[in-house]
Design an enzyme around this catalytic site. Structure first.
Site, PDB file in Angstrom:
ATOM      1  N   SER A 118       0.861  -1.258   0.019  1.00 18.53           N
ATOM      2  CA  SER A 118       0.024  -0.082  -0.020  1.00 18.53           C
ATOM      3  C   SER A 118       0.788   1.172  -0.046  1.00 18.53           C
ATOM      4  CB  SER A 118      -0.893  -0.028   1.079  1.00 18.53           C
ATOM      5  OG  SER A 118      -0.208   0.133   2.405  1.00 18.53           O
ATOM      6  N   LYS A 131       0.770   4.648   6.768  1.00 14.14           N
ATOM      7  CA  LYS A 131       0.278   5.620   5.623  1.00 14.14           C
ATOM      8  C   LYS A 131       0.901   7.024   5.808  1.00 14.14           C
ATOM      9  CE  LYS A 131      -2.960   2.234   4.745  1.00 14.14           C
ATOM     10  NZ  LYS A 131      -2.517   1.387   3.714  1.00 14.14           N
TER      11      LYS A 131
END
Length: 230
Positions: A41, A95
């Site tokens: 990701s 993230k």
């Protein structure tokens, strides 16, 4: 009685080792730690198999083994790569901070607008391809440089994947942050799990400790040893 004596003897003989491991656990819980990254990701910044170093004191000191903060510390900044517990299911995620409290965020066909201003984008060479899993390389993928608050970093787009490529405009609530993965079309981030409260942010990732390539018999990736994340 003999069992108690044996246990007491073992504890006495290994006292220094036990103290060392106890201090190490406290250190990893409250000061600094490393995190294994199993997913893509955050490609191309972080690749599968990276172990990243995390500064757990970056946003305030915590009581070890708890989420209780002793100091507030610095607030997360736009562009920081952070570790946090997902508000959806408590899964530990990594993230990039894109939206700060009070920001108006919009995405139009993969391009971000922050407080009404579109970020600058530029094409980027496929320098990360040798590090990516073969399944990712086999997909159509595009690299770009994104200028986020004067902090330029690489992102990856997968045009043929189903993804939320547009949203907003939305306003980030007080005390919350909007997170996105650098692999914009392959990331379970704030588009799907919502905003992330500040008290769920564990620390800031800043460097790759080491990296193992699962497709090459877990051979170490020498060029990623202690590599900075930005």
């Amino acid at each position: 009685m003999r069992l108690r004596q044996r246990l007491a003897s073992l504890l006495a003989e290994n006292r220094s080792v036990l103290i060392f491991f106890g201090l190490m656990l406290v250190f990893r819980s409250a000061v600094a730690d490393w995190m294994y990254v199993p997913s893509g990701s955050m490609n191309p910044t972080i690749v599968e198999g990276d172990r990243v170093l995390v500064d757990k004191a970056a946003y305030g000191w915590r009581i070890p083994f708890t989420t209780v903060r002793l100091t507030r510390g610095d607030d997360p900044q736009r562009g920081d790569i952070v570790i946090f517990a997902s508000p959806e299911d408590d899964e530990t995620l990594i993230k990039r901070v894109v939206g700060l409290p009070g920001d108006t965020i919009e995405m139009r066909n993969e391009r971000l607008l922050i407080n009404g201003r579109e970020l600058a984008y530029a094409p980027s060479a496929a320098v990360a391809d040798p590090e990516l899993p073969s399944a990712t390389r086999a997909q159509e993928h595009v690299y770009a440089r994104e200028n986020l608050a004067d902090r330029e970093h690489a992102i990856m787009l997968l045009p043929r994947r189903t993804a939320a490529r547009s949203f907003g405009p939305i306003v980030v609530p007080d005390g919350q942050y909007l997170m996105l993965g650098d692999s914009r079309d392959n990331s379970k981030d704030s588009r799907y799990i919502g905003y992330v409260p500040r008290d769920r942010i564990v620390g800031r990732a800043f460097r790759v400790a080491y990296s193992l390539d699962a497709e090459r018999w877990y051979r170490p990736r020498g060029d990623r040893l202690f590599a900075p994340l930005d």
